[in-house]
Design a protein around this motif. Structure first.
Motif, short mmCIF file in Angstrom:
data_model
loop_
_atom_site.label_atom_id
_atom_site.label_comp_id
_atom_site.label_asym_id
_atom_site.label_seq_id
_atom_site.Cartn_x
_atom_site.Cartn_y
_atom_site.Cartn_z
N PHE A 7 28.20 64.44 -2.89
CA PHE A 7 29.64 64.59 -2.68
C PHE A 7 29.99 64.33 -1.21
CE2 PHE A 7 33.13 67.35 -1.25
CZ PHE A 7 34.15 66.98 -2.12
N LEU A 8 29.18 64.89 -0.30
CA LEU A 8 29.46 64.72 1.13
C LEU A 8 29.23 63.28 1.58
CD1 LEU A 8 27.99 68.04 2.59
CD2 LEU A 8 30.38 67.50 2.09
N PHE A 9 28.22 62.62 1.04
CA PHE A 9 28.04 61.20 1.31
C PHE A 9 29.29 60.42 0.89
CE2 PHE A 9 23.23 61.18 1.56
CZ PHE A 9 23.19 60.56 2.80
N SER A 10 29.81 60.75 -0.30
CA SER A 10 31.00 60.05 -0.80
C SER A 10 32.20 60.30 0.11
CB SER A 10 31.31 60.51 -2.22
OG SER A 10 30.23 60.23 -3.09
N ARG A 11 32.36 61.52 0.56
CA ARG A 11 33.46 61.83 1.48
C ARG A 11 33.32 61.04 2.78
NH1 ARG A 11 37.00 63.51 -1.73
NH2 ARG A 11 37.54 65.73 -1.89
N SER A 12 32.09 60.88 3.25
CA SER A 12 31.90 60.13 4.50
C SER A 12 32.35 58.69 4.32
CB SER A 12 30.43 60.19 4.94
OG SER A 12 29.60 59.39 4.13
N PHE A 13 32.08 58.09 3.17
CA PHE A 13 32.49 56.71 2.94
C PHE A 13 34.00 56.60 2.76
CE2 PHE A 13 27.99 56.11 2.41
CZ PHE A 13 27.79 54.83 2.91
N GLU A 14 34.62 57.62 2.20
CA GLU A 14 36.09 57.63 2.13
C GLU A 14 36.68 57.57 3.54
OE1 GLU A 14 36.97 60.22 -1.94
OE2 GLU A 14 37.32 61.10 0.02
N LEU A 15 36.11 58.35 4.45
CA LEU A 15 36.62 58.38 5.83
C LEU A 15 36.40 57.04 6.52
CD1 LEU A 15 35.34 61.95 6.75
CD2 LEU A 15 37.74 61.25 6.67
#
Length: 337
Positions: free
Chosen positions: A127-135
Motif C-alpha cells: 500500500f505504501l509503495f503504491s502511495r509513493s507512486f501516486e505522489l
C-alpha cells in the motif's frame, strides 16, 4: 576524514541537529503529506503504517531531499510530496525486510509483523509503495518518476541478491558492496538526485548529488554492519548480534572469514548456517573479528565512502545546507565510536 568522535576543529560530537534544524519547517509539510496519504478506510492500514512511521526513525532520507534542495536554493514546494514518497518507499522496504528477516525489534519497539502478522505487514508495505507512486505521478515529472521507480526496482534487486547470499560465507567483498549499494545506497542517491531535477539544474549537479547520497548510504550501512557486533541493543534499537544469528554475511564476517585459520573459517561456516549462534558463540565471533581487525577495516572503508560523499559536495558554494550535509556524513561515521 579521520576517525574521531568530534567534528574537526570543535569539541562536540557530530549529530543530525544541523540538518534537522535546517529543514524543520519543511519537514512539517512533509509529515503532513505522510499523515494524509497513509490514511485509508481500512483501519488496519493507518494503524500498522503509523506504528512504524511514528517509531522514532530519523527521517534521514526525506531530510536529504529537503537539504539538497536548500543547497540548490530551490524555493518551490514540489519536493515536499517527493520527500514523502521517498519516506514511503523506505517504510515499505522496512516492513518487507522485517518479514523476510523474521525480526522482532525495530528501533527498540516490536515490529509490525510480530504484532499484526506477516501477511498484514507485506500488504501494508505494498500500500505504501503504491502511495509513493501516486505522489510521483502527481509531481508530473517523468524524470523524477524514472529516478524513484528505478531506485525502487534496484532496492528489490538488492534484497533478492542479499537473500541469495544469506548464509553463504564465501560471498566476496565486491558482491557485498553491490548488495548494499542496491538495497541501501540507491534510495539515498535518489533522494538527493531528485532535488536537482525539481530545481532544474544540469546533469553534472544531478550526478554530484547522486554521488553524495550513494556514498553516504554505503558508509551508513557499513557502520551499521560494524555496530551489530560492537554496540548494544539500546543504541541500535534492535537485538545485539541479530545479523550473526540471522546468518547475514556482512562485511565484518567476510573479512574475518577470509583472514582466519581453517578452524576459524569452519566456525564462521557453522555460525552462518545457524549451528553456532549461542551467546558464547557470539562472544567468540567478536574475538575473531577483533583478531582479524575486521571491524576496524569495515569502519575504515566506511570512512573512505564518507570522504567520497563529502568530496562530491566540492562544487557547491559554502552554505548552512552544505555544512549540514557534511555533518550528516560525520554523524553516520561517528555512530560507531
Amino acid at each position: 576524514m579521520t576517525a574521531t568522535l568530534h567534528r574537526i576543529g570543535t569539541d562536540r560530537q557530530p549529530s543530525l541537529d544541523s540538518i534537522i534544524n535546517l529543514v524543520a519547517a519543511e519537514m512539517n509539510h512533509v509529515n503532513a503529506v505522510i499523515l494524509e496519504r497513509m490514511q485509508s478506510q481500512i483501519p488496519l492500514i493507518p494503524e500498522l503504517a503509523g506504528h512504524l512511521i511514528a517509531g522514532g526513525g530519523k527521517r534521514m532520507r526525506p531530510m536529504l531531499t529537503l537539504a539538497t534542495a536548500r543547497l540548490l536554493d530551490y524555493s518551490g514546494a514540489r519536493h515536499h510530496k517527493l520527500a514523502a514518497a521517498v519516506e514511503f518507499i523506505h517504510t515499505a522496504t522496512l516492513l518487507h525486510d522485517d518479514v523476510v528477516d523474521g525480526s522482532d525489534l525495530r528501533r527498540g519497539r516490536r515490529t509490525a509483523n510480530i504484532i499484526w502478522g506477516n501477511p498484514a505487514s507485506v500488504l501494508v508495505g505494498d500500500f505504501l509503495f503504491s502511495r509513493s507512486f501516486e505522489l510521483m505521478v502527481e509531481d508530473g515529472s517523468l524524470k523524477v518518476l524514472k529516478i524513484l521507480s528505478n531506485a525502487s526496482a534496484v532496492i528489490a534487486e538488492g534484497e533478492v541478491n542479499q537473500l541469495t547470499a544469506q548464509r553463504q560465507v564465501n560471498t566476496g567483498e565486491d558482491k557485498y558492496l553491490d548488495i548494499i549499494g542496491a538495497k541501501t545506497a540507491a534510495l539515498f542517491a535518489a533522494a538527493c538526485r531528485i532535488s536537482a531535477v525539481v530545481a532544474e539544474r544540469d546533469e553534472a549537479t544531478e550526478e554530484a548529488l547522486d554521488s553524495y547520497g550513494r556514498n553516504l548510504g554505503i558508509a551508513f550501512q557499513l557502520v551499521d554492519d560494524a555496530i551489530d557486533y560492537a554496540s548494544d541493543a539500546e543504541t541500535m534499537g534492535k537485538g545485539v548480534g541479530d545479523d550473526f544469528r540471522d546468518g547475514k554475511v556482512t562485511l565484518p564476517v567476510i573479512l574475518a572469514h577470509a583472514r582466519g585459520s581453517a578452524e576459524d573459517r569452519a566456525f564462521w561456516q557453522a555460525a552462518m548456517e545457524g549451528r553456532r549462534i549461542s551467546d558464547e558463540d557470539l562472544s567468540y565471533a567478536k574475538t575473531l573479528l577483533a583478531q582479524t581487525r575486521a571491524i576496524d577495516d569495515t569502519l575504515m572503508r566506511a570512512r573512505h565512502y564518507g570522504q567520497r560523499a563529502i568530496d562530491a559536495l566540492g562544487p557547491f558554494a559554502s552554505s548552512a545546507a552544505k555544512s549540514a550535509l557534511i555533518e550528516a556524513v560525520e554523524f553516520a561515521i561517528a555512530r560507531a565510536y
